[in-house]
Design an enzyme around this catalytic site. Structure first.
Site, PDB file in Angstrom:
ATOM      1  CB  CYS A   1      16.496 -15.736  19.145  1.00 13.26           C
ATOM      2  SG  CYS A   1      16.338 -15.003  17.748  1.00 13.26           S
TER       3      CYS A   1
ATOM      4  CD  GLU B   1      14.240  -7.974  16.815  1.00 13.72           C
ATOM      5  OE1 GLU B   1      13.881  -7.492  15.656  1.00 13.72           O
ATOM      6  OE2 GLU B   1      15.882  -7.895  17.025  1.00 13.72           O
TER       7      GLU B   1
ATOM      8  CD  GLU C   1      15.114 -18.744  24.663  1.00 16.03           C
ATOM      9  OE1 GLU C   1      15.205 -17.490  25.633  1.00 16.03           O
ATOM     10  OE2 GLU C   1      15.386 -17.981  23.750  1.00 16.03           O
TER      11      GLU C   1
HETATM   12  P1  NAD Z   1      20.178 -10.804  28.235  1.00 14.66           P
HETATM   13  O1  NAD Z   1      18.854 -10.410  27.898  1.00 14.66           O
HETATM   14  O2  NAD Z   1      20.579 -11.151  29.004  1.00 14.66           O
HETATM   15  O3  NAD Z   1      21.312  -9.304  27.563  1.00 14.66           O
HETATM   16  C1  NAD Z   1      21.186  -8.880  26.816  1.00 14.66           C
HETATM   17  C2  NAD Z   1      21.192  -7.229  26.986  1.00 14.66           C
HETATM   18  O4  NAD Z   1      20.809  -6.611  27.964  1.00 14.66           O
HETATM   19  C3  NAD Z   1      22.879  -7.575  27.283  1.00 14.66           C
HETATM   20  O5  NAD Z   1      23.804  -6.107  26.621  1.00 14.66           O
HETATM   21  C4  NAD Z   1      22.608  -6.946  28.594  1.00 14.66           C
HETATM   22  O6  NAD Z   1      24.088  -6.712  29.084  1.00 14.66           O
HETATM   23  C5  NAD Z   1      21.843  -5.916  28.522  1.00 14.66           C
HETATM   24  N1  NAD Z   1      21.112  -6.151  29.779  1.00 14.66           N
HETATM   25  C6  NAD Z   1      20.096  -6.937  30.842  1.00 14.66           C
HETATM   26  N2  NAD Z   1      19.409  -6.736  31.538  1.00 14.66           N
HETATM   27  C7  NAD Z   1      19.698  -5.334  31.311  1.00 14.66           C
HETATM   28  C8  NAD Z   1      19.277  -4.104  32.001  1.00 14.66           C
HETATM   29  N3  NAD Z   1      18.071  -4.623  32.880  1.00 14.66           N
HETATM   30  N4  NAD Z   1      18.277  -3.144  31.145  1.00 14.66           N
HETATM   31  C9  NAD Z   1      19.540  -2.852  30.231  1.00 14.66           C
HETATM   32  N5  NAD Z   1      20.174  -3.811  29.578  1.00 14.66           N
HETATM   33  C10 NAD Z   1      20.348  -4.574  30.129  1.00 14.66           C
HETATM   34  O7  NAD Z   1      20.343 -12.215  26.772  1.00 14.66           O
HETATM   35  P2  NAD Z   1      21.860 -12.865  26.296  1.00 14.66           P
HETATM   36  O8  NAD Z   1      21.299 -13.810  27.059  1.00 14.66           O
HETATM   37  O9  NAD Z   1      22.678 -12.083  26.127  1.00 14.66           O
HETATM   38  O10 NAD Z   1      21.193 -13.471  24.996  1.00 14.66           O
HETATM   39  C11 NAD Z   1      20.583 -14.720  24.848  1.00 14.66           C
HETATM   40  C12 NAD Z   1      19.040 -13.824  24.446  1.00 14.66           C
HETATM   41  O11 NAD Z   1      18.178 -12.997  23.732  1.00 14.66           O
HETATM   42  C13 NAD Z   1      17.736 -15.237  25.044  1.00 14.66           C
HETATM   43  O12 NAD Z   1      16.668 -15.703  24.748  1.00 14.66           O
HETATM   44  C14 NAD Z   1      17.743 -15.402  22.636  1.00 14.66           C
HETATM   45  O13 NAD Z   1      16.047 -15.942  23.149  1.00 14.66           O
HETATM   46  C15 NAD Z   1      17.587 -13.434  22.610  1.00 14.66           C
HETATM   47  N6  NAD Z   1      17.528 -13.350  21.751  1.00 14.66           N
HETATM   48  C16 NAD Z   1      16.698 -13.059  20.821  1.00 14.66           C
HETATM   49  C17 NAD Z   1      16.788 -13.259  19.337  1.00 14.66           C
HETATM   50  C18 NAD Z   1      15.495 -12.117  18.777  1.00 14.66           C
HETATM   51  O14 NAD Z   1      15.331 -11.474  17.703  1.00 14.66           O
HETATM   52  N7  NAD Z   1      14.278 -12.618  18.811  1.00 14.66           N
HETATM   53  C19 NAD Z   1      17.553 -12.555  18.567  1.00 14.66           C
HETATM   54  C20 NAD Z   1      18.653 -12.700  19.524  1.00 14.66           C
HETATM   55  C21 NAD Z   1      19.194 -12.784  21.238  1.00 14.66           C
HETATM   56  O1  6OD Z   2      18.172 -12.446  10.722  1.00 13.63           O
HETATM   57  C1  6OD Z   2      17.891 -11.618  11.505  1.00 13.63           C
HETATM   58  O2  6OD Z   2      18.141 -10.423  11.465  1.00 13.63           O
HETATM   59  C2  6OD Z   2      17.912 -11.976  13.363  1.00 13.63           C
HETATM   60  N1  6OD Z   2      17.013 -11.018  14.164  1.00 13.63           N
HETATM   61  C3  6OD Z   2      18.383 -12.536  13.918  1.00 13.63           C
HETATM   62  C4  6OD Z   2      18.243 -13.106  15.529  1.00 13.63           C
HETATM   63  C5  6OD Z   2      18.582 -14.244  15.775  1.00 13.63           C
HETATM   64  C6  6OD Z   2      18.620 -14.627  16.794  1.00 13.63           C
HETATM   65  O3  6OD Z   2      19.739 -14.713  17.689  1.00 13.63           O
END
Ligand code: NAD
Ligand code: 6OD
Length: 484
Positions: free
Chosen positions: A286, A252, A388
């Protein structure tokens, strides 16, 4: 100073070095977090493997379901501690953590506890070439040890969104919460103990991504599947890391979500809804809207209303119940968001409101605050329209026809969420069905039913979770075919 430790096989375990957990509201260090080295990650995976062979592996579905309800009870019993930990780690307003994050954590466990009890499997009566028949039916089994990697924006909500279905299906888990927000995953370990979840079923390893706990976990040969919520480029890195052992993944990822506002909308409802979609959690969801397309006859009026909404938001201490907007997660993330604020002007944007750092009280001066910001006038090719930003910011552009609006909204490498604002129901259906995204809201935003498919297209993810989609990802189906 408080210590936040790893949790392995029912014990809190110290790693070889610590890193600081910082309160984004004032920049203070709130805890020392113990980083898991490769040995601790290996011990966590071994404990999870061992637990599959223990009591947990023998539990009936009814027993697992009952324990998951007890986890939800334990979260509710510790409601204030979870809220306080989430607010201190993320800087999100206490009202938001109390209304959204912590209740959703309990709801995640209750939803999958109930669903697993009623989840059916496919069966077919099959005609055989000799004129007789066979019965096919599928048996649901756990995948084994699931590695769960989560981000900092909704830490407990997103962690439990994956832990609950994984446990409902009988797996054991090793979770790696974001290095920015380690507290609630650790507190959840205490709730697991209270709920009678056997040792080794839920393990927590702290640390970073590359060359740290995240990478150690994803490349571990004894982890059967990896599920991530995070940035798109993290998904790409993890895909490489799991390739050698062919682990199934569920990703996600990021978004650059559009809203389409038609002239026939309820303008006040649309302005309120989009203000929430742009600014909730300081734009760090997100699903947040960063691109707004408005039909030309109402463009000026809509921008005016959205500006008033942005300017009425109360920026302040996360602990104050009246605060709408807390800080961003970190100094580094604030630098990133402010660099986009600067870039927008260089790319030719007109600033409607915001664009900088707000005045805050002396106690919050070291916090990572930015102003809610609205731009107009950018070309569609601008980086600020394509990339983003993940802050409280949007670009608003006019459109003339329905076809143009659809094409503008879909012109992105991402494909997570969209919203459509119209009082014409036929148009709502027609446009929603043409959005190239995982979820489209009509006259609402972030209205969730946990049984529905959730995920993204393109750079926004791989696979769907939610309801049966989660159960299908977190289980292996063994089809049994019996000649009758
Ligand atoms: P991030 O990808 O930097 O980190 C997410 C997790 O991945 C952290 O625990 C981090 O330590 C780990 N990580 C990073 N590099 C890694 C690697 N090479 N191997 C294994 N683990 C690794 O994301 P963030 O900055 O914590 O969160 C923000 C991002 O998450 C935004 O892009 C947002 O859109 C996205 N997001 C998506 C959703 C969704 O449901 N689609 C929900 C929430 C956040
Ligand atoms: O509502 C949810 O189940 C979900 N996965 C939300 C994600 C939000 C992103 O930041």
């Amino acid at each position: 100073m408080k210590s936040i430790l790893n949790y392995v096989d029912g014990e809190f375990v110290r790693g070889r070095r610590d890193f600081a957990a910082v309160n984004p509201a004032d920049g203070s260090t709130i805890a020392e977090v113990s980083e898991a080295n490769e040995d601790i990650v290996d011990r966590a995976v071994c404990a999870a493997r061992k637990a599959l062979r223990g009591d947990w592996g023998q539990f009936t579905v009814r027993e697992r379901s009952s324990r998951l309800h007890k986890v939800a009870d334990a979260i509710e019993a510790r409601f204030d501690s979870f809220v306080a930990a989430e607010v201190a780690d993320t800087g999100k307003p206490i009202a938001l953590a109390s209304k959204l994050d912590v209740p959703r954590a309990a709801a995640n466990f209750r939803t999958f506890a109930d669903l697993i009890k009623t989840a059916g499997v496919e069966s077919f009566q099959t005609e055989t070439p000799d004129g007789k028949s066979a019965l096919n039916y599928a048996v649901r089994k756990p995948l084994g040890v699931v590695g769960i990697i989560t981000p900092w924006n909704l830490p407990l909500l997103l962690l439990t969104w994956k832990v609950a279905p994984a446990l409902a299906c009988g797996n054991t888990v090793v979770v790696k919460p974001s290095e920015e927000t380690p507290a609630t995953a650790t507190l959840l370990a205490e709730a697991m103990k209270d709920a009678g979840i056997p040792d080794g079923v839920y393990n927590v390893v702290h640390g970073f991504g590359p060359n740290s706990a995240g990478e150690f976990l994803t490349r571990h040969p004894d982890v059967n599947a990896v599920t991530l919520t995070g940035e798109s480029q993290t998904g790409a890195a993890i895909m490489k890391s799991v390739a050698a052992t062919l682990k199934p993944v569920s990703f996600e990822l990021g978004g650059k979500n559009a809203a389409i506002v038609f002239a026939d909308c309820d303008l006040d409802e649309a302005a309120s809804g989009i203000a929430e979609a742009v600014f909730l959690n300081t734009g760090q969801v997100c699903l947040c809207t960063e691109r707004v397309y408005v039909e030309r006859p109402i463009f000026e009026g809509f921008v005016h209303k959205l500006k008033k909404k942005a300017e009425s938001l109360v920026i302040g201490s996360p602990m104050d119940k009246t605060t709408d907007l807390g800080p961003l997660i970190s100094a580094q993330h604030r630098e990133k968001v402010l660099s986009y604020y600067q870039l927008a002007l260089e790319e030719g944007a007109q600033l409607v409101t915001g664009g900088g750092v707000p005045q805050v009280s002396a106690a919050l001066e070291r916090g990572f605050y930015v102003q809610p910001t609205i731009y107009t006038g950018l070309p569609e090719s601008a980086r600020c329209v394509k990339e983003e930003i993940f802050g409280p910011v949007c670009h608003v552009a006019p459109f003339d026809t329905e076809e143009e609006a659809i094409s503008l909204a879909n012109d992105t490498k991402y494909g997570l969420a969209a919203s459509i604002w119209t009082t014409n129901l036929k148009r709502g259906h027609r446009v929603a069905q043409q959005m190239i995204v995982g979820i489209t809201w009509v006259n609402c935003w972030f209205l969730r039913d946990l049984r529905t498919p959730f995920g993204g297209v393109g750079l926004s993810g791989i696979g769907r979770e939610g309801g049966m989609h989660s159960l299908n990802f977190y289980s292996e189906l063994n089809n049994v075919c019996i000649r009758l």
